[in-house]
Design a protein around this motif. Sequence first.
Motif, short mmCIF file in Angstrom:
data_model
loop_
_atom_site.label_atom_id
_atom_site.label_comp_id
_atom_site.label_asym_id
_atom_site.label_seq_id
_atom_site.Cartn_x
_atom_site.Cartn_y
_atom_site.Cartn_z
N GLY A 69 0.81 -1.21 0.00
CA GLY A 69 0.00 0.00 0.00
C GLY A 69 0.84 1.26 0.00
O GLY A 69 1.89 1.32 0.65
N THR A 88 -5.28 4.95 -3.16
CA THR A 88 -5.70 4.62 -1.80
C THR A 88 -7.22 4.70 -1.75
O THR A 88 -7.80 5.68 -2.24
N VAL A 123 -3.53 8.60 -5.05
CA VAL A 123 -2.85 9.18 -3.89
C VAL A 123 -2.41 10.59 -4.24
O VAL A 123 -2.29 10.93 -5.43
#
Length: 194
Positions: free
Chosen positions: A56, A79, A84
């Motif tokens: 992640g 995300t 992101v």
Amino acid sequence: MTPDDSNSTDASERDYEELLVLPAELRHELKEPMGPIETDADRLLETVDGPLITVGDVVTYHLLAAGRVPDVAFVDERTKRDAVDEKIRETVATEPTHEVINPPAELSGDVIRALREGLASDEPATVLVDGEEDLVAVPAIAAAPEGASVVYGQPDEGMVHVTVTAEHRAEMRVLLERFDGDIERFWELLGTRS
């Protein structure tokens, strides 16, 4: 090193190999965290003793900001299904050592080769996933050496930290055997047998 053992090869230039698909009936089992949840990266790192595998972008970013480069990091520039922010993307995904294809709810040959090679390398590896990296925590726990740390994000809660034990590996192997697809090929590529 790239998953096909050649120098930098773009993921789109390789054939995509579907290995395992998460069946709908297993999705609920993966909602529960597989280890303790931590919100403070420094405190989490105090308990890391051995190889560190992150799954992640946000998790990887926080551990990098706390001063620890993961031995293997899986990122997809997303995300919670959104991109992101630029600062995170620039920190975690600017110079990947591997670029792989791994569709949502799947484990591809590409991502499993990158995991295996990352675990075997003496140099840190960053795997940029075209698709989704969420499920990689499961084979990472199954393949990582005892005492390694696998850290992944639990949406809106924090970072899940699994310190790998023989029991964890066995649990993940049983879970992986319940996926749909070519389980024999999966174990062959991962380099371990169930």
